[in-house]
Write a protein that holds these residues in place. Structure first.
Motif, PDB file in Angstrom:
ATOM      1  N   ASN A  59      10.583  10.772 -12.939  1.00 53.17           N
ATOM      2  CA  ASN A  59      10.256  11.963 -11.910  1.00 53.17           C
ATOM      3  C   ASN A  59      10.682  11.153 -10.415  1.00 53.17           C
ATOM      4  N   THR A  60      11.224  12.143  -9.846  1.00 54.27           N
ATOM      5  CA  THR A  60      11.820  11.646  -8.591  1.00 54.27           C
ATOM      6  C   THR A  60      11.415  12.340  -7.073  1.00 54.27           C
ATOM      7  N   LEU A  61      11.614  11.783  -6.169  1.00 55.21           N
ATOM      8  CA  LEU A  61      11.309  12.464  -4.850  1.00 55.21           C
ATOM      9  C   LEU A  61      12.297  11.604  -3.877  1.00 55.21           C
ATOM     10  N   VAL A  62      12.989  12.673  -2.906  1.00 49.76           N
ATOM     11  CA  VAL A  62      13.898  11.951  -2.315  1.00 49.76           C
ATOM     12  C   VAL A  62      13.491  11.973  -0.647  1.00 49.76           C
ATOM     13  N   ALA A  63      13.705  11.063   0.150  1.00 44.90           N
ATOM     14  CA  ALA A  63      13.460  11.104   1.418  1.00 44.90           C
ATOM     15  C   ALA A  63      14.584  10.851   2.116  1.00 44.90           C
ATOM     16  N   TYR A  64      15.102  11.510   3.246  1.00 47.30           N
ATOM     17  CA  TYR A  64      16.480  11.497   3.745  1.00 47.30           C
ATOM     18  C   TYR A  64      16.383  10.616   5.039  1.00 47.30           C
ATOM     19  N   ASP A  65      15.345  10.140   5.421  1.00 47.77           N
ATOM     20  CA  ASP A  65      15.143   9.127   6.628  1.00 47.77           C
ATOM     21  C   ASP A  65      14.217   8.298   6.473  1.00 47.77           C
ATOM     22  N   GLY A  66      14.146   7.165   6.895  1.00 47.90           N
ATOM     23  CA  GLY A  66      13.035   6.134   7.046  1.00 47.90           C
ATOM     24  C   GLY A  66      11.765   6.613   7.237  1.00 47.90           C
ATOM     25  N   MET A  67      11.536   7.203   8.512  1.00 52.63           N
ATOM     26  CA  MET A  67      10.048   7.881   8.859  1.00 52.63           C
ATOM     27  C   MET A  67       9.537   8.725   7.721  1.00 52.63           C
ATOM     28  N   THR A  68      10.317   9.735   7.157  1.00 47.18           N
ATOM     29  CA  THR A  68       9.793  10.438   6.184  1.00 47.18           C
ATOM     30  C   THR A  68       9.417   9.493   4.865  1.00 47.18           C
ATOM     31  N   ALA A  69      10.116   8.503   4.651  1.00 44.48           N
ATOM     32  CA  ALA A  69       9.777   7.327   3.461  1.00 44.48           C
ATOM     33  C   ALA A  69       8.615   6.836   3.786  1.00 44.48           C
ATOM     34  N   LEU A  70       8.480   6.424   4.890  1.00 46.61           N
ATOM     35  CA  LEU A  70       7.184   5.701   5.347  1.00 46.61           C
ATOM     36  C   LEU A  70       5.783   6.599   5.357  1.00 46.61           C
ATOM     37  N   ASP A  71       6.082   7.801   5.579  1.00 48.49           N
ATOM     38  CA  ASP A  71       5.084   8.859   5.282  1.00 48.49           C
ATOM     39  C   ASP A  71       4.658   9.065   4.088  1.00 48.49           C
ATOM     40  N   LEU A  72       5.593   9.091   3.134  1.00 44.12           N
ATOM     41  CA  LEU A  72       5.594   9.307   1.834  1.00 44.12           C
ATOM     42  C   LEU A  72       4.631   8.106   0.973  1.00 44.12           C
ATOM     43  N   LEU A  73       5.257   7.065   1.589  1.00 46.55           N
ATOM     44  CA  LEU A  73       4.743   5.892   0.863  1.00 46.55           C
ATOM     45  C   LEU A  73       3.036   5.604   1.513  1.00 46.55           C
ATOM     46  N   ASN A  74       2.680   6.111   2.499  1.00 46.26           N
ATOM     47  CA  ASN A  74       1.222   5.901   2.817  1.00 46.26           C
ATOM     48  C   ASN A  74       0.606   6.820   2.302  1.00 46.26           C
ATOM     49  N   THR A  75       0.911   7.922   1.697  1.00 50.53           N
ATOM     50  CA  THR A  75       0.116   9.023   0.762  1.00 50.53           C
ATOM     51  C   THR A  75       0.289   9.046  -0.582  1.00 50.53           C
ATOM     52  N   ASP A  76       1.361   8.391  -1.138  1.00 47.48           N
ATOM     53  CA  ASP A  76       1.824   8.609  -2.464  1.00 47.48           C
ATOM     54  C   ASP A  76       2.140   7.032  -3.107  1.00 47.48           C
ATOM     55  N   THR A  77       2.073   6.814  -4.424  1.00 48.21           N
ATOM     56  CA  THR A  77       2.376   5.804  -5.105  1.00 48.21           C
ATOM     57  C   THR A  77       3.545   5.785  -6.008  1.00 48.21           C
ATOM     58  N   PHE A  78       4.509   4.985  -5.975  1.00 47.37           N
ATOM     59  CA  PHE A  78       5.978   4.900  -6.873  1.00 47.37           C
ATOM     60  C   PHE A  78       6.054   3.854  -7.531  1.00 47.37           C
ATOM     61  N   ASP A  79       6.675   3.834  -8.829  1.00 49.10           N
ATOM     62  CA  ASP A  79       6.911   2.617  -9.584  1.00 49.10           C
ATOM     63  C   ASP A  79       8.236   2.044  -9.141  1.00 49.10           C
ATOM     64  N   VAL A  80       9.054   2.573  -8.327  1.00 50.16           N
ATOM     65  CA  VAL A  80      10.274   2.040  -7.906  1.00 50.16           C
ATOM     66  C   VAL A  80      10.574   2.663  -6.547  1.00 50.16           C
ATOM     67  N   ILE A  81      11.381   2.094  -5.751  1.00 51.05           N
ATOM     68  CA  ILE A  81      11.622   2.494  -4.488  1.00 51.05           C
ATOM     69  C   ILE A  81      13.255   2.308  -4.431  1.00 51.05           C
ATOM     70  N   ILE A  82      14.242   3.169  -4.516  1.00 51.77           N
ATOM     71  CA  ILE A  82      15.668   3.024  -4.240  1.00 51.77           C
ATOM     72  C   ILE A  82      15.909   3.180  -2.813  1.00 51.77           C
ATOM     73  N   LEU A  83      16.241   2.380  -1.961  1.00 53.11           N
ATOM     74  CA  LEU A  83      16.432   2.178  -0.526  1.00 53.11           C
ATOM     75  C   LEU A  83      17.745   1.996  -0.009  1.00 53.11           C
ATOM     76  N   ASP A  84      18.118   3.096   0.570  1.00 54.62           N
ATOM     77  CA  ASP A  84      19.416   2.812   1.267  1.00 54.62           C
ATOM     78  C   ASP A  84      19.328   1.993   2.730  1.00 54.62           C
ATOM     79  N   ILE A  85      20.229   1.128   3.065  1.00 51.96           N
ATOM     80  CA  ILE A  85      20.005   0.241   4.222  1.00 51.96           C
ATOM     81  C   ILE A  85      20.270   1.035   5.558  1.00 51.96           C
ATOM     82  N   MET A  86      21.389   1.778   5.446  1.00 51.54           N
ATOM     83  CA  MET A  86      21.738   2.602   6.437  1.00 51.54           C
ATOM     84  C   MET A  86      21.106   3.878   6.579  1.00 51.54           C
TER      85      MET A  86
END
Ligand code: CA
Length: 226
Positions: free
Chosen positions: A26-53
């Motif tokens: 089951n996947t969810l995509v965040a296209y920028d860091g701010m969105t990722a942090l927002d999602l991580l505040n309200t949801d839990t994931f088993d793994v995060i694939i995180l681009d650096i740039m």
């Protein structure tokens, strides 16, 4: 398995998402860091694939922020820059693994599976849901504060049910997880262990945590009113 993909390049994000969904993740995509942090505040994931740039907040800052908040979700970093300083920075920020772009989907999948396995193995704290608690390291089980003695196999079955609290596990899934994949003929081993567990964790407390879901399997859940 629920995965957050943080990647600003739609092509790469889409390629990862499609591949993982084909594997029934089951996947969810965040296209920028701010969105990722927002999602991580309200949801839990088993793994995060995180681009650096990333635009705005970069991947390493997302990671740092996450770890500062005590969030230990396994993170695999994606980077185009195969430089030593990036790797060191990433690992210092609390990344679990690295993948250099371009990568093959099979390699990403293998790394993800290894991460999830490692995460499960390294967890050695306590699991608690409703009024039952197990201490993984000490193999100690208590319900309503009362100690319950279980055999090692009973303990493993209970731990598996507790890890999947509220979710139904099929007999086959329990069999495979506890006794391995080599049971060729149908057995009633799971039912035997479920019965033993019921006698120890449900009967003495006059309240059932283990439920049979007809045609599917078993789940652990409290039906008591809070
Ligand atoms: Ca990028």
């Amino acid at each position: 398995m629920r995965i957050l993909i943080v990647e600003d390049e739609p092509k790469i994000a889409g390629f990862i998402k499609k591949g993982l969904e084909e594997e029934n993740w089951n996947t969810l995509v965040a296209y920028d860091g701010m969105t990722a942090l927002d999602l991580l505040n309200t949801d839990t994931f088993d793994v995060i694939i995180l681009d650096i740039m990333l635009p705005g907040i970069d991947g390493l800052s997302v990671l740092q922020n996450l770890r500062d908040q005590g969030n230990n979700t396994p993170v695999i970093l994606l980077t185009a820059k195969d430089t030593v300083s990036d790797r060191v920075k990433g690992l210092r920020s609390g990344a679990d693994d690295y993948l250099i772009k371009p990568f093959s989907f099979d390699e990403l999948l293998a790394r993800l599976e290894a991460l999830v396995r490692r995460d499960k193995r390294s967890f050695s704290g306590t699991l608690k849901s409703a009024d039952i608690e197990i201490d993984i390291k000490k193999h100690r089980v208590t319900r309503k504060g009362k100690r319950i003695n279980l055999t090692p196999s009973e303990f493993r079955v209970l731990k598996l049910l507790l890890e999947n609290y509220g979710h139904v596990l099929s007999r086959l899934a329990i069999e495979e997880e506890i006794w391995g994949l080599n049971l060729e003929k149908e057995t009633n081993i799971v039912d035997v262990y479920i019965n033993r567990l019921r006698k120890k964790i449900d009967v003495p407390f006059n309240s059932s945590l283990i439920h049979t879901v007809r045609g599917f399997g078993y789940k652990l859940e409290s039906t008591d009113e809070d």
